[in-house]
Design an enzyme around this catalytic site. Structure first.
Site, PDB file in Angstrom:
ATOM      1  N   ASP A  63       0.824  -1.215   0.000  1.00 52.84           N
ATOM      2  CA  ASP A  63       0.000   0.000   0.000  1.00 52.84           C
ATOM      3  C   ASP A  63       0.863   1.272   0.000  1.00 52.84           C
ATOM      4  O   ASP A  63       0.338   2.375  -0.052  1.00 52.84           O
ATOM      5  CB  ASP A  63      -0.930  -0.030   1.228  1.00 52.84           C
ATOM      6  CG  ASP A  63      -2.043   1.014   1.136  1.00 52.84           C
ATOM      7  OD1 ASP A  63      -2.485   1.304   0.013  1.00 52.84           O
ATOM      8  OD2 ASP A  63      -2.439   1.546   2.181  1.00 52.84           O
ATOM      9  N   SER A  82      -6.478   5.275   0.260  1.00 55.30           N
ATOM     10  CA  SER A  82      -6.937   3.912  -0.042  1.00 55.30           C
ATOM     11  C   SER A  82      -8.350   3.693   0.503  1.00 55.30           C
ATOM     12  O   SER A  82      -8.621   3.996   1.664  1.00 55.30           O
ATOM     13  CB  SER A  82      -6.021   2.879   0.612  1.00 55.30           C
ATOM     14  OG  SER A  82      -4.674   3.270   0.533  1.00 55.30           O
ATOM     15  N   GLN A 118      -6.827  -2.216  -6.090  1.00 56.80           N
ATOM     16  CA  GLN A 118      -7.206  -1.239  -5.057  1.00 56.80           C
ATOM     17  C   GLN A 118      -8.049  -0.137  -5.683  1.00 56.80           C
ATOM     18  O   GLN A 118      -7.817   0.249  -6.831  1.00 56.80           O
ATOM     19  CB  GLN A 118      -5.966  -0.609  -4.422  1.00 56.80           C
ATOM     20  CG  GLN A 118      -6.327   0.365  -3.314  1.00 56.80           C
ATOM     21  CD  GLN A 118      -5.122   0.960  -2.583  1.00 56.80           C
ATOM     22  OE1 GLN A 118      -4.801   2.129  -2.800  1.00 56.80           O
ATOM     23  NE2 GLN A 118      -4.489   0.206  -1.719  1.00 56.80           N
TER      24      GLN A 118
HETATM   25  C1  LIG Z   1      11.683  10.370  -4.392  1.00 57.26           C
HETATM   26  C2  LIG Z   1      10.283   9.992  -4.677  1.00 57.26           C
HETATM   27  C3  LIG Z   1       9.711   9.113  -3.626  1.00 57.26           C
HETATM   28  C4  LIG Z   1       8.265   8.941  -3.781  1.00 57.26           C
HETATM   29  C5  LIG Z   1       7.770   8.132  -2.698  1.00 57.26           C
HETATM   30  C6  LIG Z   1       6.312   8.255  -2.543  1.00 57.26           C
HETATM   31  C7  LIG Z   1       5.978   9.230  -1.502  1.00 57.26           C
HETATM   32  C8  LIG Z   1       4.937   9.140  -0.754  1.00 57.26           C
HETATM   33  C9  LIG Z   1       4.052   8.020  -0.863  1.00 57.26           C
HETATM   34  C10 LIG Z   1       3.068   8.144   0.201  1.00 57.26           C
HETATM   35  C11 LIG Z   1       2.169   7.016   0.039  1.00 57.26           C
HETATM   36  C12 LIG Z   1       1.133   7.056   1.064  1.00 57.26           C
HETATM   37  C13 LIG Z   1       0.102   6.048   0.766  1.00 57.26           C
HETATM   38  C14 LIG Z   1      -0.789   5.989   1.909  1.00 57.26           C
HETATM   39  C15 LIG Z   1      -2.060   5.269   1.598  1.00 57.26           C
HETATM   40  C16 LIG Z   1      -2.807   5.259   2.855  1.00 57.26           C
HETATM   41  O1  LIG Z   1      -2.301   4.835   3.842  1.00 57.26           O
HETATM   42  S1  LIG Z   1      -4.395   5.880   2.914  1.00 57.26           S
HETATM   43  C17 LIG Z   1      -4.854   5.470   4.564  1.00 57.26           C
HETATM   44  C18 LIG Z   1      -5.845   4.371   4.570  1.00 57.26           C
HETATM   45  N1  LIG Z   1      -7.154   4.845   4.194  1.00 57.26           N
HETATM   46  C19 LIG Z   1      -7.897   5.588   5.029  1.00 57.26           C
HETATM   47  O2  LIG Z   1      -7.507   5.932   6.142  1.00 57.26           O
HETATM   48  C20 LIG Z   1      -9.292   5.935   4.562  1.00 57.26           C
HETATM   49  C21 LIG Z   1     -10.272   5.801   5.701  1.00 57.26           C
HETATM   50  N2  LIG Z   1     -11.644   6.104   5.278  1.00 57.26           N
HETATM   51  C22 LIG Z   1     -12.188   7.308   5.407  1.00 57.26           C
HETATM   52  O3  LIG Z   1     -11.563   8.224   5.918  1.00 57.26           O
HETATM   53  C23 LIG Z   1     -13.612   7.474   4.965  1.00 57.26           C
HETATM   54  O4  LIG Z   1     -14.189   6.245   4.706  1.00 57.26           O
HETATM   55  C24 LIG Z   1     -13.762   8.350   3.694  1.00 57.26           C
HETATM   56  C25 LIG Z   1     -13.203   9.720   3.938  1.00 57.26           C
HETATM   57  C26 LIG Z   1     -13.053   7.699   2.530  1.00 57.26           C
HETATM   58  C27 LIG Z   1     -15.234   8.469   3.355  1.00 57.26           C
HETATM   59  O5  LIG Z   1     -15.978   8.889   4.495  1.00 57.26           O
HETATM   60  P1  LIG Z   1     -17.135   9.991   4.408  1.00 57.26           P
HETATM   61  O6  LIG Z   1     -17.598  10.270   5.793  1.00 57.26           O
HETATM   62  O7  LIG Z   1     -18.173   9.577   3.436  1.00 57.26           O
HETATM   63  O8  LIG Z   1     -16.258  11.188   3.872  1.00 57.26           O
HETATM   64  P2  LIG Z   1     -16.603  12.608   3.305  1.00 57.26           P
HETATM   65  O9  LIG Z   1     -17.744  13.189   4.047  1.00 57.26           O
HETATM   66  O10 LIG Z   1     -16.766  12.495   1.829  1.00 57.26           O
HETATM   67  O11 LIG Z   1     -15.237  13.394   3.633  1.00 57.26           O
HETATM   68  C28 LIG Z   1     -14.626  13.318   4.891  1.00 57.26           C
HETATM   69  C29 LIG Z   1     -14.079  14.702   5.260  1.00 57.26           C
HETATM   70  O12 LIG Z   1     -13.272  15.197   4.215  1.00 57.26           O
HETATM   71  C30 LIG Z   1     -13.761  16.472   3.820  1.00 57.26           C
HETATM   72  N3  LIG Z   1     -13.541  16.689   2.403  1.00 57.26           N
HETATM   73  C31 LIG Z   1     -14.299  16.317   1.391  1.00 57.26           C
HETATM   74  N4  LIG Z   1     -13.752  16.705   0.209  1.00 57.26           N
HETATM   75  C32 LIG Z   1     -12.616  17.336   0.509  1.00 57.26           C
HETATM   76  C33 LIG Z   1     -11.584  17.937  -0.245  1.00 57.26           C
HETATM   77  N5  LIG Z   1     -11.644  18.002  -1.538  1.00 57.26           N
HETATM   78  N6  LIG Z   1     -10.563  18.516   0.431  1.00 57.26           N
HETATM   79  C34 LIG Z   1     -10.478  18.487   1.777  1.00 57.26           C
HETATM   80  N7  LIG Z   1     -11.437  17.898   2.551  1.00 57.26           N
HETATM   81  C35 LIG Z   1     -12.461  17.324   1.933  1.00 57.26           C
HETATM   82  C36 LIG Z   1     -15.202  16.426   4.151  1.00 57.26           C
HETATM   83  O13 LIG Z   1     -15.729  17.733   4.298  1.00 57.26           O
HETATM   84  C37 LIG Z   1     -15.202  15.697   5.440  1.00 57.26           C
HETATM   85  O14 LIG Z   1     -14.782  16.553   6.488  1.00 57.26           O
HETATM   86  P3  LIG Z   1     -15.576  16.603   7.874  1.00 57.26           P
HETATM   87  O15 LIG Z   1     -15.502  15.197   8.417  1.00 57.26           O
HETATM   88  O16 LIG Z   1     -16.973  17.004   7.543  1.00 57.26           O
HETATM   89  O17 LIG Z   1     -14.810  17.583   8.699  1.00 57.26           O
END
Ligand SMILES: CCCCCC/C=C\CCCCCCCC(=O)SCCNC(=O)CCNC(=O)[C@H](O)C(C)(C)COP(=O)(O)OP(=O)(O)OC[C@H]1O[C@@H](n2cnc3c(N)ncnc32)[C@H](O)[C@@H]1OP(=O)(O)O
Length: 429
Positions: A339, A361, A411
């Site tokens: 991931d 994710s 994914q």
């Molecule tokens: C040299 C080069 C090297 C390169 C190397 C690469 C570098 C970096 C790589 C990094 C890789 C990182 C990869 C990491 C991947 C992960 O680990 S992700 C983590 C795992 N996944 C999660 O944690 C997701 C968990 N799930 C959720 O959070 C929720 O299910 C959901 C958010 C997906 C959906 O829930 P829901 O309640 O329906 O959400 P929303 O209401 O839609 O939104 C939640 C809040 O977000 C706000 N929001 C909506 N749109 C935006 C936006 N555009 N911008 C900002 N915020 C937004 C929304 O208002 C909600 O806020 P509030 O809760 O109302 O405050």
């Protein structure tokens, strides 16, 4: 009665006391346990006898009768998978244990009871602190039957929230500890429901959905503050000979030893005059905590998170350090690593200067086709066939150095352009 080794292993896999043990200890226990049989009414142990080992009830029932003179004298029944005797705890109990039915016990002789001691769920000989970082991240505390606790280590990868791969790897570790070691995970499906808090432990509750002859299915709920924040389904299977073919071919890519490490790549990027100064400054200023997984990108790439690139990526990866020799652990490590750089591939064609975005994710699925080692190089070939509206889709194939397809993955992720923060409300007074 001749008891087959396989039957012993399966039985031991269901004894709650043993779910914390590494598979190497369980393997040894299966080799040294002795079958003892008793008729109805026979004494298994008398209260004045010393225990000659640790007893696991294979069939039948036994009654524990505490000494008559003891205050609050109690009697209770022991049944299949219950255990008693030497090596379980520091306390010495004196009680008669009497067979209430025909009774069969597997007895771990006293001399071998040290096998019940361990400080790691992955190996008994090495202290946890001496293990590689990823093995420590995948270390769980067994709290209760089917309940484990995982934490986010200070030096674990985290992105302001619990890293998705940590959920998958730890939940798979919890599920694996409730299945006998002859059955190995072959597929998993998971959902990320809520963002995880890195400052508090994660409780993994395993549900034993089904135990068949060859397959076992588990569901794991990850819980923080009473909420289920992540769910995983995993299916395990015993090794069985069968068909073999492979249509996918490993692409021709440079050997990992000829490629730059992430650390070297970062240095190059900071000093590369062809890259925009703003990008170079950003890379230099970012807090760089080395990952427990080594990554080597296969293709020369001058794109940045501010320029577009095709929705595909190929890189070698392996765990840093040497891992314990347990196939279950190696699969958990691959699940963890898978991931790290996966969802972001679906953002590649949409990157542009000034874009503030994130790939989160949503779900993650894996199929393990063949045995693998996570501390040797694996090639991860990823592509994002499509993204639409706010969801990206990525698929991947992992090959070992021999070109064997060892894992397939998919994914879906949430791709959102970050909204500018809401203006803070200030007092007009
Ligand atoms: C040299 C080069 C090297 C390169 C190397 C690469 C570098 C970096 C790589 C990094 C890789 C990182 C990869 C990491 C991947 C992960 O680990 S992700 C983590 C795992 N996944 C999660 O944690 C997701 C968990 N799930 C959720 O959070 C929720 O299910 C959901 C958010 C997906 C959906 O829930 P829901 O309640 O329906 O959400 P929303 O209401 O839609 O939104 C939640 C809040 O977000 C706000 N929001 C909506 N749109 C935006 C936006 N555009 N911008 C900002 N915020 C937004 C929304 O208002 C909600 O806020 P509030 O809760 O109302 O405050």
């Amino acid at each position: 009665m001749l008891l087959l080794w396989f039957a012993v292993v399966e039985f031991l896999g269901n004894v709650p006391l043993l779910q914390k043990l590494p598979s190497s200890s369980l393997r040894k226990i299966a080799e040294v346990v002795v079958l003892k049989r008793y008729g109805k009414g026979d004494f298994v142990v008398r209260e004045d006898q010393t225990w000659d080992g640790c007893y696991f009830i294979l069939e039948g029932e036994a009654q524990v009768c505490e000494p008559a003179e003891e205050e609050n004298r109690s009697e209770f029944l022991l049944k299949q998978y219950d255990y008693f005797g030497h090596g379980i705890s520091g306390h010495v109990h004196s009680a008669d244990i009497v067979a209430m039915t025909e009774l069969a016990c597997l007895v771990l002789p006293r001399d071998h009871c040290r096998l019940l001691q361990t400080n790691s769920i992955w190996q008994s000989d090495t202290a946890v602190e001496k293990c590689s970082l990823v093995e420590r991240i995948l270390q769980l505390d067994p709290l209760e039957l089917n309940i484990f606790r995982g934490i986010t280590l200070p030096d674990a990868p985290k992105f302001g929230k619990v890293f998705g791969g940590q959920f998958v790897g730890q939940a798979l570790a919890a599920a694996s500890k409730t299945v006998d070691f002859l059955k190995i995970v072959h597929s998993l499906h998971s959902y990320f429901l809520l963002v995880g808090d890195i400052d508090i432990p994660i409780i993994y509750q395993v549900h034993r959905i089904r135990d068949g002859n060859n397959f076992a299915t588990r569901r794991v709920d990850a819980v923080q503050k009473g909420n289920i924040i992540f769910m995983l389904f995993a299916s395990f299977q015993k090794e069985q000979p069968g068909f073999d073919h492979q249509e996918s071919t490993m692409p021709s890519v440079p050997d990992p030893d000829t490629l730059l490490s992430l650390e070297e790549l970062r240095e190059r990027r900071i000093t590369d005059p062809h890259l925009p100064r703003s990008y170079r400054n950003k890379v230099a200023a970012a807090n760089f905590v080395p990952w427990p997984i080594e990554i080597r990108f296969c293709d020369p790439n001058n794109s940045t998170n501010q320029t577009t690139s095709p929705p595909r990526l190929r890189y070698w990866f392996r765990a840093k350090g040497t891992l314990s020799d347990d196939q279950a652990l190696h699969r958990c490590v691959v699940a963890f690593a898978s991931d790290l750089i996966f969802a972001g591939v679906s953002l590649n064609p949409h990157r542009r200067k000034g874009l503030r975005s994130a790939a989160l994710s949503l779900d993650h699925a894996m199929w393990f086709h063949r045995p693998l080692r996570a501390d040797d190089w694996l090639l991860f070939v990823t592509v994002s066939p499509t993204a639409h509206e706010t969801r990206g889709f990525v698929t991947g194939e992992m090959f070992n150095r021999k070109g064997e397809l060892v894992v397939s993955l998919t994914q879906e992720c949430l791709l959102r352009e970050a909204r500018p923060p809401k203006p803070s409300v200030t007092s007009k007074l």
